[in-house]
Design a protein around this motif. Structure first.
Motif, PDB file in Angstrom:
ATOM      1  N   HIS A  39      -1.501   9.919 -10.483  1.00 42.33           N
ATOM      2  CA  HIS A  39      -0.967   8.574 -10.266  1.00 42.33           C
ATOM      3  C   HIS A  39      -2.051   7.502 -10.399  1.00 42.33           C
ATOM      4  O   HIS A  39      -3.242   7.794 -10.365  1.00 42.33           O
ATOM      5  N   ASP A  55      -6.285   8.969  -5.613  1.00 40.46           N
ATOM      6  CA  ASP A  55      -6.924   9.125  -4.297  1.00 40.46           C
ATOM      7  C   ASP A  55      -7.574  10.507  -4.191  1.00 40.46           C
ATOM      8  O   ASP A  55      -7.598  11.275  -5.153  1.00 40.46           O
ATOM      9  N   ASP A 104      -0.128  15.336  -7.972  1.00 42.27           N
ATOM     10  CA  ASP A 104       0.081  14.429  -6.844  1.00 42.27           C
ATOM     11  C   ASP A 104       1.078  13.319  -7.166  1.00 42.27           C
ATOM     12  O   ASP A 104       1.080  12.290  -6.498  1.00 42.27           O
TER      13      ASP A 104
HETATM   14 MN    MN Z   1      -1.957  10.554  -3.736  1.00 43.18          MN
END
Ligand code: MN
Ligand code: AMP
Ligand code: MN
Length: 337
Positions: A28, A32, A93
């Motif tokens: 994404h 992160d 993710d």
């Molecule tokens: Mn994430």
């Protein structure tokens, strides 16, 4: 999902991993620690299986993660970069190409097979031709760890570091309610494989630009308490976000101090993006399902951590978030944590 369906989906997923030769791993926007850690681990799994692998994310790697580059190349694919010729693209993710911005549109038309590895609510019905998903898993990295076992590949130290990064990123260093038996069991294995948690902690959080202290203070001063003190909300305008970008300040640091306030059940952080949209991050302490709140704007995530992009001016977005949280709190039981 019945166990037989799960096994069939896993078999299809493993068949694709084994059959394809060239892989692009992506994830994404603003990847992160879970997204990146899972990519790092999968990179080493696929290399151990003799594959050609590259990682290309829709945004550059944050400075806090640059230490990973010593073992793993982690690239960034700009809007107009050509897509590398690959047989399969693995989304980690996240499960929808729309979470990748313009890069997602190019992947959709590339003809490559799409494989998803994800743990978000609703990930069973994402954009993958094949998918290995479990919304009960604490982190995407935990799923990649399971894949090492399925493929009978031992964990190398760089892969263990990736999985550990994933686990700590999504469990808040083992503090959230998703820090379950699997997480702690895996953590013990990862330490045995050579991960040093305290070294990793220093690398991730103790190399901040000097401006970060002031940026944290400014953001915290901008919070207000709404909904009878049950919602803490902070809005960061474009000017602030420009300063934060220059210092590579991770605005997630704002969430925890707000979540620590007595009586606060929901934290909302609103960030004005350079394209004029507003990124909303929601975190819950009590039983309120913030994934359902984020879904109002087409977003998603988990019960206790969710996000969305809202196409409104910052002030309007703030009013919309307060109204939506107020409504959700009104229908939920009062759940003072
Ligand atoms: Mn994430
Ligand atoms: P964030 O607030 O961006 O840290 O996101 C919290 C959680 O919600 C993470 O698991 C994200 O992957 C997920 N999330 C954030 N934004 C979106 C979105 N627009 N759509 C679906 N899930 C999201
Ligand atoms: Mn995650």
């Amino acid at each position: 999902m019945p166990a037989s369906d799960r096994n069939r989906r896993l078999t299809q997923f493993l068949d694709l991993l084994r059959g394809a030769r060239r892989f692009l791993l992506t994830g994404h926007e603003n990847p992160d620690g879970d997204c990146i850690g899972a990519q790092v681990a999968l990179f080493h799994l696929l290399r151990a299986l003799g594959k050609e692998v590259q990682i290309g994310n829709p945004d550059p790697l944050g400075r806090a993660y640059d230490f990973l580059l010593r073992h793993t190349p982690i690239g960034h694919l700009r809007g107009d970069d050509p897509l590398p010729a690959v047989d399969a693209v693995v989304l980690l993710d996240c499960c929808q190409l729309s979470r990748l911005g313009p890069l997602g549109r190019r992947i959709a038309t590339s003809g490559a097979k799409i494989a998803v590895i994800d743990h978000h609510v609703g990930s069973e019905s994402g954009d993958g031709d094949v998918a290995y998903v479990d919304p009960g898993a604490a982190a995407t990295g935990a799923l990649v760890r399971r894949l090492f076992r399925e493929c009978s590949v031992p964990l190398s130290e760089p892969a263990a570091e990736g999985v550990f990064l994933s686990l700590v990123a999504d469990t808040g260093w083992f503090r959230y309610s998703n820090a379950d038996h699997e997480v702690f069991t895996m953590a013990a294995e990862l330490v045995a494989a050579g991960v040093d948690g305290s070294v990793l902690f220093d690398r991730l959080y103790r190399r901040n630009h000097p401006d970060c202290a002031g940026l944290l203070g400014t953001a915290l001063l901008r919070h207000s308490l709404r909904c009878d003190g049950r919602l803490a909300i902070a809005c960061l305008d474009r000017d602030y976000m420009e300063r934060a970008a220059r210092a590579d300040f991770d605005t997630d640091a704002v969430l925890d101090p707000l979540r620590s306030l007595d009586g606060v059940e929901v934290v909302a952080l609103l960030k004005e993006r350079f394209d004029g949209s507003v990124k909303v991050s929601l975190r819950a302490r009590g039983d309120l399902d913030v994934q359902a709140v984020a879904a109002t704007w087409g977003g998603g995530g988990h019960r206790k951590a969710a996000g969305a992009t809202v196409r409104l001016a910052l002030g309007d977005a703030e009013r919309a978030v307060v109204a939506e949280v107020q409504r959700a709190l009104g229908t939920a039981e009062a759940t003072r944590p």
